[in-house]
Write a protein that holds these residues in place. Structure first.
Motif, PDB file in Angstrom:
ATOM      1  N   GLY A 270       0.788  -1.223   0.000  1.00 37.35           N
ATOM      2  CA  GLY A 270       0.000   0.000   0.000  1.00 37.35           C
ATOM      3  C   GLY A 270       0.817   1.269   0.000  1.00 37.35           C
ATOM      4  N   PHE A 271       2.062   1.210  -0.441  1.00 36.37           N
ATOM      5  CA  PHE A 271       2.924   2.386  -0.467  1.00 36.37           C
ATOM      6  C   PHE A 271       2.207   3.559  -1.149  1.00 36.37           C
ATOM      7  CE2 PHE A 271       6.286   4.842  -2.778  1.00 36.37           C
ATOM      8  CZ  PHE A 271       6.873   5.424  -1.657  1.00 36.37           C
ATOM      9  N   PRO A 272       2.063   4.699  -0.440  1.00 38.59           N
ATOM     10  CA  PRO A 272       1.270   5.803  -0.983  1.00 38.59           C
ATOM     11  C   PRO A 272       2.004   6.715  -1.958  1.00 38.59           C
ATOM     12  CG  PRO A 272       2.034   6.375   1.198  1.00 38.59           C
ATOM     13  CD  PRO A 272       2.497   4.961   0.941  1.00 38.59           C
ATOM     14  N   GLY A 273       3.321   6.547  -2.090  1.00 37.33           N
ATOM     15  CA  GLY A 273       4.079   7.386  -3.001  1.00 37.33           C
ATOM     16  C   GLY A 273       4.740   8.569  -2.309  1.00 37.33           C
ATOM     17  N   LYS A 274       5.273   9.464  -3.103  1.00 36.21           N
ATOM     18  CA  LYS A 274       6.004  10.616  -2.583  1.00 36.21           C
ATOM     19  C   LYS A 274       5.477  11.914  -3.181  1.00 36.21           C
ATOM     20  CE  LYS A 274      10.460  10.203  -1.894  1.00 36.21           C
ATOM     21  NZ  LYS A 274      11.911  10.041  -2.098  1.00 36.21           N
ATOM     22  N   ILE A 275       5.767  12.997  -2.481  1.00 37.13           N
ATOM     23  CA  ILE A 275       5.520  14.346  -2.982  1.00 37.13           C
ATOM     24  C   ILE A 275       6.850  15.070  -2.863  1.00 37.13           C
ATOM     25  CG2 ILE A 275       4.238  16.489  -2.697  1.00 37.13           C
ATOM     26  CD1 ILE A 275       2.039  14.865  -1.340  1.00 37.13           C
ATOM     27  N   GLY A 276       7.544  15.229  -3.946  1.00 35.07           N
ATOM     28  CA  GLY A 276       8.894  15.751  -3.881  1.00 35.07           C
ATOM     29  C   GLY A 276       9.781  14.728  -3.188  1.00 35.07           C
ATOM     30  N   SER A 277      10.514  15.156  -2.189  1.00 35.41           N
ATOM     31  CA  SER A 277      11.392  14.240  -1.475  1.00 35.41           C
ATOM     32  C   SER A 277      10.720  13.599  -0.269  1.00 35.41           C
ATOM     33  CB  SER A 277      12.645  14.991  -0.999  1.00 35.41           C
ATOM     34  OG  SER A 277      12.285  16.032  -0.100  1.00 35.41           O
ATOM     35  N   ALA A 278       9.492  14.009   0.037  1.00 33.54           N
ATOM     36  CA  ALA A 278       8.786  13.503   1.212  1.00 33.54           C
ATOM     37  C   ALA A 278       7.772  12.433   0.820  1.00 33.54           C
ATOM     38  CB  ALA A 278       8.093  14.646   1.946  1.00 33.54           C
ATOM     39  N   PHE A 279       7.425  11.607   1.792  1.00 32.01           N
ATOM     40  CA  PHE A 279       6.469  10.530   1.560  1.00 32.01           C
ATOM     41  C   PHE A 279       5.055  10.984   1.923  1.00 32.01           C
ATOM     42  CE2 PHE A 279      10.601   8.630   2.372  1.00 32.01           C
ATOM     43  CZ  PHE A 279      10.727   7.734   1.317  1.00 32.01           C
ATOM     44  N   LYS A 280       4.067  10.302   1.387  1.00 36.32           N
ATOM     45  CA  LYS A 280       2.667  10.677   1.602  1.00 36.32           C
ATOM     46  C   LYS A 280       2.053  10.035   2.852  1.00 36.32           C
ATOM     47  CE  LYS A 280       1.535  11.442  -3.293  1.00 36.32           C
ATOM     48  NZ  LYS A 280       0.627  11.050  -4.415  1.00 36.32           N
ATOM     49  N   TYR A 281       2.878   9.593   3.770  1.00 36.93           N
ATOM     50  CA  TYR A 281       2.362   9.035   5.020  1.00 36.93           C
ATOM     51  C   TYR A 281       1.950  10.164   5.973  1.00 36.93           C
ATOM     52  CZ  TYR A 281       4.246   4.451   3.689  1.00 36.93           C
ATOM     53  OH  TYR A 281       4.506   3.255   3.039  1.00 36.93           O
ATOM     54  N   SER A 282       1.150   9.819   6.955  1.00 41.25           N
ATOM     55  CA  SER A 282       0.681  10.800   7.936  1.00 41.25           C
ATOM     56  C   SER A 282       1.828  11.297   8.808  1.00 41.25           C
ATOM     57  CB  SER A 282      -0.397  10.182   8.831  1.00 41.25           C
ATOM     58  OG  SER A 282      -1.529   9.808   8.075  1.00 41.25           O
ATOM     59  N   GLN A 283       1.744  12.549   9.194  1.00 42.49           N
ATOM     60  CA  GLN A 283       2.727  13.171  10.080  1.00 42.49           C
ATOM     61  C   GLN A 283       2.034  13.718  11.324  1.00 42.49           C
ATOM     62  OE1 GLN A 283       4.262  15.918   6.948  1.00 42.49           O
ATOM     63  NE2 GLN A 283       6.243  15.003   7.405  1.00 42.49           N
ATOM     64  N   ILE A 284       2.820  14.136  12.284  1.00 43.28           N
ATOM     65  CA  ILE A 284       2.252  14.764  13.467  1.00 43.28           C
ATOM     66  C   ILE A 284       1.723  16.146  13.088  1.00 43.28           C
ATOM     67  CG2 ILE A 284       4.401  15.855  14.267  1.00 43.28           C
ATOM     68  CD1 ILE A 284       3.518  15.091  17.130  1.00 43.28           C
TER      69      ILE A 284
END
Length: 515
Positions: free
Chosen positions: A337-351
């Motif tokens: 289920g890898f969501p991919g990236k946006i630029g150098s960052a990943f599309k996972y949830s952050q704080i």
């Protein structure tokens, strides 16, 4: 926190450093060269308040990653608990910060020395005993054997290479110090208003001392039930002052725009695009329809950017995705289920950087929520009396209400709290699991305590992080952190004596209460 007051603290600490570094002088030289405006003595309350302040340290690279709340896939400077790997710069954080020249151990040792025989500072002396016990619980829980009885005495007694003490002996003394120090607090004696936690309020300090004693007692649950029960009884006895009874009793440091939270850079600064919420945490919050997920987790449109340009902020629970463990920056693309990236960052949830990830977020050490949940477990085990269900629900609500301390945006409405407890009813058959799962949530961002209670209780049940390059001593989860490389070389004889007594200086060697 009062900025002027904190500046005064650091001025006094700087003065102390100058005094500590002074060398012996030739006859008459000292008097001739005396600075008429330089401080020659320091009110110990300034040392104490600075010890409170400096007890808030950055411990994200191991503790919060081991318990799978915060994650990063990267190797190098960010590596540690994410890959079950040895990384000296990250594993030495607790040791170096707490034993630092102007860190809590040295400051509290000096406070104790300066107030021990001064009846007018009796309450400060007892407060220092209690807080020193907290600091050393963190150190022992992290490393096992550490310098204790000789620690912080380089200036006072010339002990520059302190002996490491048996962790079991240290904990015995911690129990004694907490019990005696709390009992000796006296509201009829001078109050220390410079205290950053409670402005010297004796009733609240008694509650803090007893709540910390309960925490220390529960550490014995796996190895000595009789001892745990003995000290739980002391901690919960109303005649001794009682336990924390509201969020007003929480021990915390309230940071501000001048004195930032230690993790400010991690969440808001240069590392912001490298840090994500762990999959286990996000999945648990989603599966239980926990309203806290809306104030903890977010997906930014451009996650690597500063908050001002991060774009749209998606806090919908259904859209949150935690980063799984066991991958690095290259292999994470192979995760299910890898969501991919946006630029150098990943599309996972952050704080959420507007709430818990703020630069001026508070740092919680000991809370009403944690204390209520520990008491619920003690009652469940038959070590105290009370209503387990009521205590459990009190602990859950206390943490939900604690969220508002971060920001008004993090407020959890009472209706949402009610709905959560209705959807996730307390089940006596699963009491220990439910209590300690909530303790895990209640200790979010308090990495040292979350990790300690995870090892002690076995909850939550987390997936084993089988990163291919993990340290071979780690069979399932990291049990302790290794000593700093510098300590091994500079204090070699005492270091060797410690590992001969304790076991290998490895991530897989458990501390004494985790056997």
């Amino acid at each position: 926190m009062n900025i002027v007051f904190m500046k005064r603290i650091f001025i006094y600490i700087t003065a102390l450093s100058v005094l500590a570094g002074a060398s012996s002088c030739d006859s008459g030289f000292e008097e001739v060269n005396k600075n008429p405006v330089l401080a020659t003595d320091i009110d110990p309350i300034y040392l104490f308040s600075n010890a409170e302040f400096t007890s808030a340290i950055a411990t994200q690279n191991y503790q919060m990653q081991i318990v799978q709340q915060i994650n990063t896939p990267y190797t190098g400077v960010l590596e540690g608990g994410n890959h079950n790997a040895v990384s000296d710069p990250n594993s030495n954080a607790n040791f170096n910060s707490l034993y630092l020249q102007n860190g809590p151990v040295n400051l509290l040792t000096t406070v104790l020395y300066k107030t021990k025989d001064d009846p007018a500072r009796s309450n400060l002396y007892q407060m220092a005993r209690i807080w020193k016990a907290y600091v050393f619980m963190v150190l022992v829980d992290t490393y096992g054997d550490v310098p204790y009885f000789e620690a912080g005495k380089a200036f006072l007694e010339g002990i520059n290479l302190p002996k490491y003490d048996d962790q079991k002996v240290i904990y015995d003394d911690i129990l004694k110090e907490l019990q005696e120090g709390t009992k000796a607090l006296d509201a009829g004696k001078p109050i220390e208003a410079g205290d950053l936690f409670f402005k010297g309020n004796i009733a609240q300090w008694k509650k803090l001392g007893n709540s910390l004693l309960l925490r220390a007692a529960m550490r014995y649950s796996k190895i000595d039930a009789a001892k745990a029960k003995q000290y739980v009884a002391v901690a919960v006895d109303p005649a001794n002052g009682g336990l924390q009874s509201s969020n007003a009793d929480n021990a915390l440091i309230a940071f501000n725009s001048t004195f930032n939270h230690p993790l400010a850079n991690y969440f808001q600064g240069t590392e912001r695009g490298n840090v994500y919420l762990g999959k286990a945490l996000v999945d648990f919050l989603k599966e239980t329809s926990d309203p806290r997920i809306r104030v903890i987790a977010v997906k930014y449109e451009t996650p690597g950017n500063p908050l001002a340009t991060a774009g749209a902020e998606d806090t919908a629970p259904a859209n949150q995705e935690g980063m799984p463990y066991g991958y690095n920056e290259s292999t994470i693309a192979n995760a299910p289920g890898f969501p991919g990236k946006i630029g150098s960052a990943f599309k996972y949830s952050q704080i959420n950087r507007r709430t818990l990830g703020k630069i001026d977020a508070p740092e919680f050490f000991i809370t009403w929520s944690q204390t209520s949940l520990l008491l619920a477990e003690a009652v469940q085990r038959g070590w105290a009396t009370g209503d387990v269900k009521a205590l459990y629900e009190t602990g859950v609500r206390a943490h939900m209400n604690q969220m508002a301390t971060y920001d008004v945006l993090a407020t959890i409405p009472t209706a949402s709290q009610d709905a959560f407890l209705t959807a996730n009813p307390f089940l006596p058959a699963k009491a220990l699991e439910q209590i300690n799962n909530q303790y895990w949530i209640s200790s979010f961002l308090n990495g040292s305590e979350a990790w300690a209670n995870f090892r002690r209780s076995g909850f939550p049940v987390l997936p084993v992080n089988n990163y291919p390059g993990k340290d071979p001593s780690v069979k399932d989860f990291i049990k302790r952190l290794v000593y700093p490389v510098l300590e091994r070389s500079v204090n070699e004889a005492n270091y060797k004596a410690a590992i001969a007594r304790m076991g290998p200086d490895e991530l897989g060697t458990p501390v004494f209460w985790d056997k």
